[in-house]
Design an enzyme around this catalytic site. Structure first.
Site, mmCIF file in Angstrom:
data_model
loop_
_atom_site.group_PDB
_atom_site.id
_atom_site.type_symbol
_atom_site.label_atom_id
_atom_site.label_comp_id
_atom_site.label_asym_id
_atom_site.label_seq_id
_atom_site.Cartn_x
_atom_site.Cartn_y
_atom_site.Cartn_z
ATOM 1 C CD GLU A 146 37.295 45.666 41.202
ATOM 2 O OE1 GLU A 146 37.163 44.587 40.589
ATOM 3 O OE2 GLU A 146 37.952 46.624 40.754
ATOM 4 C CG ASN A 184 40.776 46.889 36.591
ATOM 5 O OD1 ASN A 184 41.773 46.166 36.641
ATOM 6 N ND2 ASN A 184 39.912 46.824 35.596
ATOM 7 C CG ASN A 221 43.903 43.834 39.853
ATOM 8 O OD1 ASN A 221 43.594 42.651 39.955
ATOM 9 N ND2 ASN A 221 43.360 44.632 38.941
ATOM 10 C CD GLU A 222 43.257 42.195 35.450
ATOM 11 O OE1 GLU A 222 42.894 43.243 34.892
ATOM 12 O OE2 GLU A 222 42.602 41.141 35.396
ATOM 13 C CE1 TYR A 282 36.253 37.883 35.389
ATOM 14 C CE2 TYR A 282 38.303 38.890 34.676
ATOM 15 C CZ TYR A 282 37.366 38.651 35.666
ATOM 16 O OH TYR A 282 37.532 39.173 36.925
ATOM 17 C CD GLU A 286 40.237 39.963 38.829
ATOM 18 O OE1 GLU A 286 39.632 40.185 37.762
ATOM 19 O OE2 GLU A 286 40.876 40.831 39.433
ATOM 20 C CD GLN A 334 34.300 41.714 41.231
ATOM 21 O OE1 GLN A 334 33.699 42.276 42.138
ATOM 22 N NE2 GLN A 334 35.118 42.381 40.411
HETATM 23 O O1 AHR Z 1 36.535 41.560 37.924
HETATM 24 C C1 AHR Z 1 36.423 42.682 37.112
HETATM 25 C C2 AHR Z 1 37.773 43.245 36.692
HETATM 26 O O2 AHR Z 1 38.403 42.347 35.831
HETATM 27 C C3 AHR Z 1 38.788 43.458 37.775
HETATM 28 O O3 AHR Z 1 38.635 44.676 38.419
HETATM 29 C C4 AHR Z 1 40.081 43.429 37.032
HETATM 30 O O4 AHR Z 1 41.150 42.977 37.826
HETATM 31 C C5 AHR Z 1 39.799 42.540 35.844
HETATM 32 O O5 AHR Z 1 40.205 43.108 34.658
#
Ligand code: AHR
Length: 505
Positions: A26, A71, A171-172, A243, A291, A352
């Protein structure tokens, strides 16, 4: 402590889609600038891309890299990243409170993908923008010359279409933090119209619609149901993100988190089936887990920038998690889950790839090195291709926050029939006891021998790799595993990650 596993040649889950070993980059912090791109770096190529980083990426054999956000994409104008570099605008990035001079755009990114042997998977801005910009972007990237956008691309140096096949529709979009956040109905309707429009241009594109940002979202899993009700007939994948964190410093609870990941995937698998049945549809939609990673080490240090107290810095240190040994085990367990869910997870992206919550770190004008988590990702990507085996596992377990009985042994098995090789990825979650793993190999003709046994273990769960000590946490070749008849045996040290490869004859 003992765990027994049965692997049968015909007891399979699915052919693993290689794309589960994809990644994500990103425009965030130093992922692009001083990550993959640093024109003044001694190893930079003619395009300004760091050769040392490219080498570490190339070794991972990554099928696709998702780009440019995240994001970031929800307020990104793709046109800012095309044309002569000295005429590109500097923009304020509202997602990360930084500024971006747009020195890398879709052309530079494709060139880098060619250099490292991967393909791009592009995300479209459905936050601040909508259908018309999506259509223009796709026509610019994939359209023929002789049309407005194709000719502009050719003028900018690329006659042939990029032919990008995988597209993320935003995205999201469920996240209130997202620029242009929408309700499930608002987003579902828009995504469906965008998907229909992109299919009018090229019906063979593979389209990914946004699912939940994580399994703790209030709107989960209704979000997926509603979005799929709108889009089921026009998309191919629904995206999920997750995450992992160990804020409470409790290793047992931390290493159990992939149980939650497993449930998250199973729930959305069921949601997909329900919508399919509601619609009497004949087509299948799969999951793109685009992600995933450990993300928490850098939260505290990032606050000043993210709260806007540092102005609009260019490529600051953001989300620079320094991974420890414990994270190796976590990443090993996550990848095992994707292998075990390979019937429905067809794409997954480690988030990432460089500097930003990443397996690869760099110093500006300095070295590039492998973080601890590079290794389980490397082993899975290189050796975890083939048929996922439905292993029968019997292991003692423990109670954790997310599940009552978490097996100490987390294991996946892959059969590469062409090469005649079985690969097992195993994590012993027990912090003090070794685990005797006994695998009964059934239905695989002929005698077998162990051809590789890699182990990662460390006395200190907090051990990290740095530019001065880049090998503090690294795999070791082990020799303890053995085969007797149809039985593979190995002793897994406490808190260890292992890869075992068995050649069948
Ligand atoms: O990977 C970091 C961020 O995590 C990304 O920009 C977003 O899509 C997610 O919340």
């Amino acid at each position: 402590m003992k765990a027994s596993v049965t692997a049968h040649k015909d007891f399979t889950i699915a052919q693993i889609d290689d794309r589960i070993y994809s990644a994500f980059l990103e425009h965030l912090g130093r992922a692009i600038y001083t990550g993959i791109y640093e024109p003044d770096h001694p190893t930079a190529d003619a395009n300004g891309m760091r050769g040392d980083v490219a080498e570490l990426v190339r070794d991972l054999n990554i099928p696709f890299v998702r780009y440019p956000g995240g994001n970031f994409v929800s307020a990104y104008n793709w046109e800012d990243g095309i044309g002569p570099k000295d005429q590109r605008p500097v923009r304020l990035d509202l997602a990360w409170h930084t500024s971006d001079a747009n020195q890398v755009g879709v052309h530079e990114f494709q060139d880098w993908c060619d250099t490292v042997g991967t393909q791009m998977m592009l995300a479209i801005n459905l936050g601040s923008r909508g259908l018309d910009d999506a259509r223009n972007f796709v026509e610019y990237v994939n359209g023929p010359t002789g049309s407005h956008w194709g000719d502009l691309r050719a003028k900018n140096g690329r006659e042939e279409p990029f032919n990008c096949r995988l597209w993320c529709l935003g995205n999201e979009m469920d996240g209130p933090w997202q620029v242009g956040h929408k309700t499930a109905d608002e987003y579902g309707r828009l995504a469906n119209e965008v998907a229909k429009t992109l299919r009018a241009f090229d019906k063979g594109l593979e389209l990914i619609v946004c699912g939940s940002s994580n399994a703790d979202m209030k709107t989960y899993p209704e979000w997926e149901r509603i979005v799929l009700e709108h889009t089921y007939e026009s998309v191919d994948y629904i995206s999920l993100h997750m995450y992992f964190a160990n804020r409470a410093k409790n290793t047992d609870n931390y290493l159990a988190l992939n149980e939650k990941l497993d449930r998250y995937i199973s729930t959305i698998e069921s949601t997909i089936k329900m919508v399919k049945a509601n619609k009497r549809s004949k087509r299948d939609v799969y999951i793109s887990f685009d992600e995933w990673n450990v993300w928490y080490h850098s939260n505290e240090q990032d606050k000043a920038i993210l709260q806007g107290n540092a102005g609009w810095p260019h490529a600051p240190r953001l989300l620079e998690d320094i991974y420890n040994f414990e994270d190796v085990l976590q990443v090993g367990c996550i990848l095992n889950t994707f292998i075990r869910k390979s019937n429905v997870v067809k794409i997954a992206c480690i988030a990432q790839l460089v500097n930003v919550i990443a397996p690869i770190m760099t110093d500006p004008m300095g070295k590039a090195w492998r973080q601890t988590i590079y290794y389980p990702y490397y082993f899975a990507s290189i050796f975890g291709r083939g048929m996922a085996l439905n292993l029968a596992v019997s292991s003692p377990g423990y109670a954790a926050e997310v599940a009552e009985n978490v097996p100490y042994l987390d294991v996946s098995g892959v059969h590469d029939a062409e090469a005649g090789i079985l690969t097992f990825f195993a994590v012993n979650r027990h912090s003090t006891e070794a685990l005797d793993m006994v695998v009964s190999l059934q239905g695989f003709a002929g005698a077998a021998q162990v051809i590789d046994h890699q182990v990662m273990t460390h006395a200190d769960v907090g051990a990290v790799n740095t530019s001065v000590n880049p090998m503090a946490v690294a795999p070791q070749k082990a020799s303890g595993a053995s085969i007797d008849g149809d039985t593979l045996s190995a002793k897994l040290p406490p808190l260890s990650y292992q890869m075992l490869r068995v050649k069948l004859s």
